[in-house]
Design a protein around this motif. Structure first.
Motif, PDB file in Angstrom:
ATOM      1  N   LYS A  92      58.757  29.197  57.656  1.00  0.00           N
ATOM      2  CA  LYS A  92      58.217  29.782  58.238  1.00  0.00           C
ATOM      3  C   LYS A  92      56.298  29.014  57.839  1.00  0.00           C
ATOM      4  O   LYS A  92      55.556  29.136  58.279  1.00  0.00           O
ATOM      5  CB  LYS A  92      58.089  31.291  58.310  1.00  0.00           C
ATOM      6  CG  LYS A  92      58.927  31.500  59.595  1.00  0.00           C
ATOM      7  CD  LYS A  92      58.772  32.960  59.161  1.00  0.00           C
ATOM      8  CE  LYS A  92      60.823  33.584  60.301  1.00  0.00           C
ATOM      9  NZ  LYS A  92      60.763  34.752  60.497  1.00  0.00           N
TER      10      LYS A  92
ATOM     11  N   GLY B 259      56.026  26.765  60.569  1.00  0.00           N
ATOM     12  CA  GLY B 259      55.457  27.745  61.875  1.00  0.00           C
ATOM     13  C   GLY B 259      54.392  28.275  62.716  1.00  0.00           C
ATOM     14  O   GLY B 259      54.355  28.515  63.880  1.00  0.00           O
TER      15      GLY B 259
ATOM     16  N   ILE C 227      61.523  29.729  64.270  1.00  0.00           N
ATOM     17  CA  ILE C 227      62.428  29.630  62.935  1.00  0.00           C
ATOM     18  C   ILE C 227      62.682  30.822  62.965  1.00  0.00           C
ATOM     19  O   ILE C 227      62.630  31.755  62.448  1.00  0.00           O
ATOM     20  CB  ILE C 227      60.672  29.197  62.071  1.00  0.00           C
ATOM     21  CG1 ILE C 227      60.034  27.968  62.278  1.00  0.00           C
ATOM     22  CG2 ILE C 227      62.227  29.094  60.772  1.00  0.00           C
ATOM     23  CD1 ILE C 227      59.237  27.679  60.693  1.00  0.00           C
TER      24      ILE C 227
END
Ligand SMILES: Cc1ncc(COP(=O)(O)O)c(C=O)c1O
Length: 279
Positions: free
Chosen positions: A184, A188, A196
């Motif tokens: 992440k 992300g 994710i």
């Protein structure tokens, strides 16, 4: 018959969790009603959808599914072929919820793949039914040539001892949480990353054309296949499953290896994205 998958990011029913009130679980009941409950032997599900894109279910899904199966006296079968033996940070994926399936299939992790072995676990109710309903003096027949192969069973015993001794289920939970956090942090905010997700060492990154659920560049699996190829060139095997790259390292993986894995994936995504037509 197949019901809507508990796959919130791509909800087949066009709904959003939690406002949907678990419409995907209710869809299982709708299928049962449509087919006629007396014609349905069992509902079979994976605790976390594996090759379909690494998809953990929404909260409450399995509790509702179990309720539906019980109401209609239909067996609940969990396919733990991927999730069994520590992959999700518990011995079995089902332990993430308070559920009691009637049958559980398992394979891969029981020997860590060193020798082939699969099996089916039975609940006491199913076992007792098979025992009591089989005519006396006749064993319950499961007639595969290589049933209970001693060498494979010995490999399973040795493997399970190692998993216990080295605390690999606990490692899967702890390092898996770290892996998800690192994925992440690294990816992300990448514009092509849609979601994710993961449980334990069973994680995936889903890629989409920004603001849509379409494949990057408009061609199914083209982007993820290119990313998997770029990872291979950097010395890491990653699996492309539709628009998802699955990252499921061995249960003994360390945090520093996770750093390396995430570094390779990030570099591969960035390099492929720069040159990808239509992205
Ligand atoms: C979740 C799941 N179930 C079942 C199977 C098939 O298992 P087997 O090859 O042991 O029949 C696989 C194979 O990859 C799988 O991923």
């Amino acid at each position: 018959m197949q019901a809507a998958a508990p796959y919130c990011f791509r909800c087949e029913l066009g709904k959003t969790f939690p406002e949907c009130a678990l419409a995907c679980a209710e869809d299982v009941e709708a299928v049962i009603a449509r087919e006629g409950p007396e014609t349905v032997a069992a509902v079979i599900v994976e605790p976390v959808i594996g090759t379909g894109g690494v998809v953990p279910p929404p909260a409450g899904y399995f509790a509702r599914l179990q309720e539906i199966c019980r109401e209609h006296d239909i067996l609940l079968i969990l396919d733990e072929v991927i999730t069994g033996f520590g992959r999700t940070g518990r011995w079995f994926g089902m332990e993430h919820w308070d559920i009691h399936p009637d049958l559980v299939s398992f394979a891969k992790g029981i020997t860590s793949g060193y020798l082939p072995l699969g099996g089916v676990g039975l609940s006491r109710r199913v076992y007792e039914t098979l025992r009591d309903e089989t005519p006396r003096g006749i064993p319950f027949m499961v007639g595969f040539t290589y049933n209970n192969h001693p060498a494979c069973c010995a490999a399973a015993h040795a493997n399970l001892d190692i998993i216990e001794r080295e605390g690999l289920v606990e490692n899967s939970a702890a390092v898996g949480a770290y892996l998800l956090e690192c994925l992440k942090a690294a990816l992300g905010s990448h514009p092509l990353v849609g979601e994710i997700r993961g449980v334990g060492l069973c994680t995936g990154v889903e890629f989409v054309q920004p603001g849509t659920r379409d494949p990057v560049g408009g061609r199914p699996m083209a982007f993820t296949a290119a990313v998997a190829g770029a990872c291979t060139e950097r010395g890491m095997l990653a699996r492309a499953m539709w628009e998802v790259i699955g990252i499921s390292p061995p249960l003994c993986v360390t945090r520093s290896e996770v750093d390396e894995i995430v570094g390779i994936l990030e570099a591969s995504v960035v390099s492929v994205a720069e040159a990808f037509p239509g992205a």
